[in-house]
Structures are given as structure tokens and as C-alpha cells.
Motif scaffolding. Structure first.
Motif, PDB file in Angstrom:
ATOM      1  N   ILE A  28      73.651  16.299   8.436  1.00 40.42           N
ATOM      2  CA  ILE A  28      73.114  17.146   9.498  1.00 40.42           C
ATOM      3  C   ILE A  28      73.208  18.617   9.103  1.00 40.42           C
ATOM      4  O   ILE A  28      72.242  19.391   9.230  1.00 40.42           O
ATOM      5  CB  ILE A  28      73.878  16.896  10.813  1.00 40.42           C
ATOM      6  N   ALA A  29      74.378  19.025   8.613  1.00 38.78           N
ATOM      7  CA  ALA A  29      74.574  20.423   8.240  1.00 38.78           C
ATOM      8  C   ALA A  29      73.711  20.802   7.041  1.00 38.78           C
ATOM      9  O   ALA A  29      73.124  21.891   7.008  1.00 38.78           O
ATOM     10  CB  ALA A  29      76.048  20.682   7.930  1.00 38.78           C
ATOM     11  N   GLU A  30      73.637  19.921   6.068  1.00 43.86           N
ATOM     12  CA  GLU A  30      72.841  20.213   4.871  1.00 43.86           C
ATOM     13  C   GLU A  30      71.378  20.436   5.245  1.00 43.86           C
ATOM     14  O   GLU A  30      70.724  21.367   4.731  1.00 43.86           O
ATOM     15  CB  GLU A  30      72.966  19.061   3.875  1.00 43.86           C
ATOM     16  N   ARG A  31      70.854  19.603   6.125  1.00 41.52           N
ATOM     17  CA  ARG A  31      69.472  19.742   6.558  1.00 41.52           C
ATOM     18  C   ARG A  31      69.237  21.119   7.198  1.00 41.52           C
ATOM     19  O   ARG A  31      68.242  21.787   6.920  1.00 41.52           O
ATOM     20  CB  ARG A  31      69.137  18.627   7.545  1.00 41.52           C
ATOM     21  N   ALA A  32      70.181  21.557   8.028  1.00 40.20           N
ATOM     22  CA  ALA A  32      70.041  22.857   8.680  1.00 40.20           C
ATOM     23  C   ALA A  32      70.188  24.006   7.684  1.00 40.20           C
ATOM     24  O   ALA A  32      69.436  24.980   7.718  1.00 40.20           O
ATOM     25  CB  ALA A  32      71.068  22.989   9.797  1.00 40.20           C
ATOM     26  N   LEU A  33      71.151  23.877   6.781  1.00 35.10           N
ATOM     27  CA  LEU A  33      71.427  24.964   5.846  1.00 35.10           C
ATOM     28  C   LEU A  33      70.315  25.171   4.830  1.00 35.10           C
ATOM     29  O   LEU A  33      70.102  26.288   4.354  1.00 35.10           O
ATOM     30  CB  LEU A  33      72.751  24.700   5.127  1.00 35.10           C
ATOM     31  N   LEU A  34      69.593  24.101   4.511  1.00 34.93           N
ATOM     32  CA  LEU A  34      68.513  24.213   3.537  1.00 34.93           C
ATOM     33  C   LEU A  34      67.166  24.530   4.175  1.00 34.93           C
ATOM     34  O   LEU A  34      66.195  24.770   3.470  1.00 34.93           O
ATOM     35  CB  LEU A  34      68.416  22.915   2.722  1.00 34.93           C
ATOM     36  N   ASP A  35      67.131  24.538   5.496  1.00 33.97           N
ATOM     37  CA  ASP A  35      65.878  24.786   6.212  1.00 33.97           C
ATOM     38  C   ASP A  35      65.847  26.247   6.650  1.00 33.97           C
ATOM     39  O   ASP A  35      66.616  26.663   7.518  1.00 33.97           O
ATOM     40  CB  ASP A  35      65.792  23.854   7.427  1.00 33.97           C
ATOM     41  N   SER A  36      64.948  27.037   6.077  1.00 32.59           N
ATOM     42  CA  SER A  36      64.886  28.462   6.402  1.00 32.59           C
ATOM     43  C   SER A  36      64.398  28.717   7.820  1.00 32.59           C
ATOM     44  O   SER A  36      64.424  29.851   8.292  1.00 32.59           O
ATOM     45  CB  SER A  36      63.968  29.188   5.411  1.00 32.59           C
ATOM     46  N   SER A  37      63.952  27.670   8.507  1.00 29.35           N
ATOM     47  CA  SER A  37      63.514  27.825   9.897  1.00 29.35           C
ATOM     48  C   SER A  37      64.538  27.267  10.879  1.00 29.35           C
ATOM     49  O   SER A  37      64.230  27.066  12.053  1.00 29.35           O
ATOM     50  CB  SER A  37      62.169  27.129  10.111  1.00 29.35           C
ATOM     51  N   ASP A  38      65.772  27.023  10.410  1.00 26.10           N
ATOM     52  CA  ASP A  38      66.827  26.531  11.291  1.00 26.10           C
ATOM     53  C   ASP A  38      67.967  27.537  11.302  1.00 26.10           C
ATOM     54  O   ASP A  38      68.197  28.262  10.332  1.00 26.10           O
ATOM     55  CB  ASP A  38      67.330  25.162  10.819  1.00 26.10           C
ATOM     56  N   ALA A  39      68.694  27.578  12.402  1.00 28.00           N
ATOM     57  CA  ALA A  39      69.771  28.558  12.567  1.00 28.00           C
ATOM     58  C   ALA A  39      71.100  27.972  12.113  1.00 28.00           C
ATOM     59  O   ALA A  39      71.429  26.834  12.442  1.00 28.00           O
ATOM     60  CB  ALA A  39      69.869  28.980  14.026  1.00 28.00           C
TER      61      ALA A  39
END
Length: 611
Positions: A409-420
Motif C-alpha cells: 500500500i505504501a509503495e504504491r502511494a510513494l511511487l505515484d506522483s499523484s498521491d499524497a
């Protein structure tokens, strides 16, 4: 025929979530509801009612005043964890900020294995909990920094009353909006409609007319306190939950609660359910005192094991936060004189509040937020490397499955420049300095006027614990949040701290801050990642947003409750507070707890044919 001590529902904890659930369940006159709260009703206390006095509640009889174990990643510092010990719980002592999580964060709850728990399902329950501020004209809308919003949450008509803090006098909101609009990072709608990446003006749970605290007591309890089927007992501490076996003999059933009041011990029987709402640090404590937890640990403390459920008290999450304060330009109003308790300013502020409900006593100076990814290319590359180098080890067992699920879950957010991955906020004053700073850093309060910009970590991978230390109900639990012990957390928050300089240096901020930038703490003038990390070790504190210690997760991933909030292996026992959240919110937790409790109420009512 039931005894006088028998209720349909017994709610443990009259805090934020407990009063929501009790109010909603007692809407059905067939339900007889008892709430047991350890604290007293302090709703008439001026320190509770007047926004700017909330700091005076810390360390008082309204605060459990918990302390963490020494934190290894923070130089061995012990962190204070303020939690409300009063009717209303932490909604009685918090800093009023009312902000939602992002859509992607709530959607991650379903991805973790909680079917039906996504933003679309939960959003109506946020709207059910609070009322949006009254509409304003175009000029006021610009001053509030909301003139570009394409939609307000018109569906929000719930008990909690909210407002834009400081009315139209705060100079930060418009500058904050202009700064992020220039980068196309202005949240396009009311964040309670579609919360995404971007900046926004935040709400406070301050009544728009009275300018007093709106919390679970004033919003949910006081309007219905005369209901004959609702009973609220204060100054009563729960000793344990009581159980009996079901008819099949294969599962236990929660049958009531044993509690102490005025020196005597009593039992309240629950014919339908026991509902645990004592908070993220107390709900696991009560489960363990009742014999539900890690069997080996409980046996060592002389507690009869009712159910071996080792995940109880594990998975503690909190928002680590750090900040930098900058000296403001001459003429910019802040709350620093109140922080320094200057007599003349205090007297004038109290007079303004008493006569017209205006002035610095009517708010706490927190008006602007931004949910952002790390934007610097070098920072994003450093995070990508940290993720590659610190993947959770493969292995069998519940803890390994949990760690892998959260990492994904965290990896997906951290690698997505459109996520906080962090929430930034402003405070129109200096903030207290940590005791961790060496050298020429002053402890404060400092002379001068300041604006603070802070960043809190939205997707912490560091996991802590809270467990009982004895079988004495009055003993505090051992709390170890393990802040920033995961290398990824330290890297991510350091990269976000480095970006504060860019925000403060934006052209729009030249209206607010002295140029060149002047910091309240010399140690905050860091220019490298390693210097930022050292600053975090010295400065990080808790945002009081503890949760997830009785997490709603599949049991194989370390869950304590299922998606209908029932404790695994126990009939008629649910957890409805912040401890049951699968992850903490993107930023401040209270709005998420209100929405969560509203949905929990409907789940319980549906189970008993009341919806």
C-alpha cells in the motif's frame, strides 16, 4: 425479565466514537444503551469551550497524559501522547482541526482485505457527521482561499458544527492558495467531496456562531441526553469484559462489563452487544485485561486466557510531525503574544472574545493544509532507492503477511506522483521546541512573531505496540510507537522537510515572511538530507493521531476485528474507535473517527434490525 443492570448495548468509552454510536443506537427506543466513561463531563469548562485555551488542557485531569517508551530513532527521547480523559474523549481536548483522508487512502482499506470499505462507501458517513460552514459571498470566499472550489459538500448536515477558523482575518489562507495554484496543486473541490493531492483551507470543529468547541458531547450527546433509553455513567473505569460460552460451546460470547465506580465494583450485563470505544491506547488494554490477547504474555501477568489473539495491541500507527517556524513580516498578525502569555494582549483577547466572539481566542491559528507527494526529482529517486533497499523480508506467519500488505500500500502511494505521502499545515505562531535540540537552539517561547509550516507522515511503515504491563487496571499500558524506525519513513519525511524551504520561498509568501528567511530555530536551516534527518531525530513529536491497535484486517494479516467490526472468535463484541482503523488518516484523525463511528452505528443497527 431483565434485571435493572441489564442493557441491550454497553458502550465502553464515552469519547468521540462512543458517543456517536450511543446516540445512533438509542434513536431506536427499543434499544437500552449504557455508556461507561472513565472521565467526567467537562463540557462547561472554559478551557474546553474557548478555542485558544486548548493547550491549557494538556497534562491536566482531562488528559490521560501517556508517555511513550524512549524512542530509538529519536535519540532516546520520550514522547508525550495526549489523549482525552473526559466525556467526549479526545474531541474534548484536541486542536479542532477537521480534515478528511484522501480517497486513495480509504480505498486502500479495501485493498487490505476489508470488503466494502472504500471512499464511496464511507464518504456519506462523513457528511452525516458534520455540517459545512455557512455560505459566504465572493470576496469572503477569496479571503478564505476557497473561491476556486467547484463544489462544496452541501450534503453535510450532521450534528458537528464546523467553520473556517479565524473567519476572514487570517492572512495565510489566500497566500497559501495562491502559492499552490501557481503549481497547479490547488485542490479543486471541497476535500470532503473528492479529497486528492493539493492544498486547501481546512475546517475546524468550532461552532460558526458561538465560536465554541463543537465536539461529541455538544453535538451528539447534549441534544438527546434526556432519552430514557440512554444512560451515561462518568467517572467509572472498566475492569474487564465478561464472557460466557455459546450454546455450541465452541465460541465465547461477551455478556457484560465489570467496572468500578465510587470505590465499588459493579457489573452491567449486555443482552445484545458490548461495544468497545475506549481509544487506540485503551481498547487493547481492556481486551488484554479481559483475557483476549497474546496467551503467553497474559499468562505471565496472571490473567486467565479467554482467547489467544496475539494481534491485540500490535500495529500501532501515529503521525510523526516536524515543523519549521519563520519570522513574519512587520504587521502580520500571529498568536505569538498569547503563546508568551503577555498580560495586556491576553486581557484584550479575552475582552474581544467575551463581547463579540472575535479575536485570537476564537481560533488556534491552523487554517491551511496541503496533501502532497515528494515533488523533487532527487527526492523521489531517494525514496525509490529506499523502497528497493528496505522491502519487508519474506517469511511465514501473521506479522510477515501484515508487513507485506502494508508495504504494498505504501509503495504504491510513494511511487505515484499523484498521491499524497505527507500533509503540510500552517500554524500562525511559533510551535514548542523539542527538548532534543543541542547548541544554541532556544527552548522558547521566543520573542517575535512567526508562521510555522509543518509536515506529518501520511503513510508510516513504522509499527509500534501498546500492551499492559500488569493485571492492575489502573496501571498505564506500555506504549512504543517506534517512530521513524523504518528507514523508508525517515527518508520520506526528510524529503518532505526539505521541501518546506521551497514553499516559504515562493513569491506569494513574500507578503508574509521576512526576506531573507529568518528561522526561529537555527537547527531548522538544513540543506541536505542527512541534516534533515538529524533535525527529525531532534524535533519529531506526536500529532496525537494514534490508531490501528485492534485493526480491521483479515485475521491472517494481523487483524483483530472483521469488516463488520466484530472481534475474531467472540460473539457480541465489536470495536468502533480509532484502534479498529486499518490505517490512520492522511492527516488529523478526528473526522475519520466520526465517519467511521457513523458507519459502525449503521452496521450494528442493521445486525439488530434497526435500519
Amino acid at each position: 425479565m431483565s434485571s435493572p443492570n441489564t442493557y441491550d448495548f454497553v458502550v465502553i468509552g464515552g469519547g468521540t466514537s462512543g458517543l456517536v454510536v450511543a446516540a445512533r443506537l438509542s434513536e431506536d427506543p427499543r434499544h437500552n444503551v449504557l455508556v461507561i466513561e472513565a472521565g467526567l463531563d467537562h463540557s462547561a469548562d472554559p478551557r474546553v469551550q474557548i478555542p485558544a485555551l486548548f493547550e491549557a488542557l494538556k497534562g491536566t485531569e482531562l488528559d490521560w497524559n501517556f508517555k511513550s517508551k524512549p524512542q530509538s530513532a529519536l535519540g532516546g527521547r520520550t514522547i508525550t501522547l495526549n489523549q482525552g480523559k473526559a466525556l467526549g474523549g479526545s474531541s474534548t481536548i484536541n486542536a479542532f482541526v477537521f480534515v478528511p483522508p484522501t480517497k486513495s487512502l480509504i480505498d486502500s482499506w479495501e485493498a487490505l482485505g476489508n470488503d466494502g470499505w472504500n471512499w464511496d462507501a464511507l464518504q456519506p458517513y462523513f457528511s452525516k457527521a458534520y455540517t459545512s460552514p455557512p455560505a459566504v459571498d465572493a470576496r469572503s470566499s477569496k479571503l478564505l482561499g476557497v473561491d476556486k472550489w467547484t463544489a462544496m459538500n452541501a450534503a453535510a448536515t450532521g450534528p458537528l458544527q464546523t467553520s473556517f477558523p479565524a473567519n476572514f482575518t487570517d492572512p495565510v489562507r489566500e497566500v497559501w492558495a495562491d502559492t499552490f495554484a501557481a503549481e497547479n496543486l490547488l485542490m479543486p473541490t471541497d476535500p470532503f467531496v473528492n479529497p486528492s493531492v493539493g492544498s486547501f483551507s481546512c475546517l475546524s470543529c468550532i461552532h460558526p456562531k458561538t465560536k465554541e468547541r463543537s465536539h461529541s458531547v455538544s453535538a451528539y450527546y447534549q441534544p438527546i441526553q434526556d432519552r430514557e433509553n440512554l444512560h451515561v455513567l462518568t467517572n467509572a473505569e472498566v475492569l474487564k469484559i465478561l464472557f460466557d460460552e455459546t450454546e455450541s460451546g465452541h465460541q465465547i460470547r461477551a455478556s457484560g462489563v465489570q467496572y468500578k465506580h465510587k470505590g465499588s465494583t459493579f457489573v452491567a450485563d449486555a443482552s445484545k452487544e458490548v461495544i468497545l470505544a475506549a481509544g487506540a491506547l485503551q481498547s487493547p488494554k481492556i481486551l488484554e485485561l479481559s483475557g483476549i490477547g497474546d496467551a503467553k504474555s497474559l499468562q505471565k501477568l496472571g490473567i486467565d486466557v479467554v482467547l489467544d489473539l496475539p494481534a491485540v495491541g500490535e500495529n500501532l500507527q501515529d503521525h510523526a510531525v516536524s515543523s519549521v517556524c519563520f519570522e513574519v513580516a512587520d504587521g502580520v498578525e500571529t498568536l505569538d503574544a498569547l503563546v508568551r502569555q503577555e498580560p495586556e494582549v491576553l486581557a484584550q483577547a479575552m475582552q474581544d472574545y467575551g463581547t463579540s466572539r472575535t479575536g485570537p481566542m476564537s481560533h488556534v491559528g491552523v487554517t491551511s493544509y496541503a496533501y502532497l507527494p515528494v515533488r523533487s526529482p532527487d527526492g523521489r529517486q531517494a525514496i525509490k532507492q529506499a523502497l528497493a533497499n528496505n522491502q519487508p523480508p519474506s517469511g511465514e506467519g501473521v506479522s510477515s503477511a501484515r508487513d507485506r500488505a502494508y508495504f504494498e500500500i505504501a509503495e504504491r502511494a510513494l511511487l505515484d506522483s499523484s498521491d499524497a505521502t505527507a500533509a503540510y499545515l500552517t500554524v500562525a505562531t511559533q510551535t514548542p521546541q523539542s527538548a532534543g535540540f543541542p547548541g544554541d537552539s532556544q527552548p522558547g517561547p521566543l520573542p517575535g512573531n512567526f508562521l510555522t509550516i509543518g509536515a506529518m507522515l501520511s503513510h508510516p511503515l513504522s509499527r509500534g505496540t501498546v500492551h499492559i504491563q500488569s493485571n492492575d487496571y489502573s496501571a498505564p499500558p506500555a506504549i512504543d510507537p517506534r517512530y521513524l524506525t523504518n528507514t523508508i519513513d525517515m527518508e520520506v519525511l526528510a524529503q518532505h522537510m526539505l521541501e518546506i524551504e521551497g514553499i516559504a520561498s515562493a513569491p506569494s509568501f513574500s507578503k508574509l515572511l521576512k526576506s531573507p528567511l529568518r528561522r526561529g530555530n537555527p537547527a531548522s536551516h538544513f540543506t541536505s538530507t542527512e541534516a534533515a534527518k538529524q533535525y527529525l531525530r531532534d524535533s519529531v513529536i506526536s500529532m496525537w493521531h494514534v490508531g490501528c491497535t485492534c485493526a480491521m484486517l483479515p485475521k491472517a494479516k494481523g487483524g483483530v476485528v472483521s469488516s463488520d467490526l466484530r472481534v475474531y472468535g467472540v460473539e457480541n463484541l465489536r470495536v468502533v474507535d480509532a484502534s479498529a482503523l486499518p490505517t490512520i488518516s492522511t492527516a488529523n484523525l478526528q473526522a475519520t473517527v466520526y465517519g467511521f463511528a457513523e458507519r459502525a452505528s449503521d452496521i450494528i443497527k442493521e445486525a439488530w434490525g434497526s435500519v
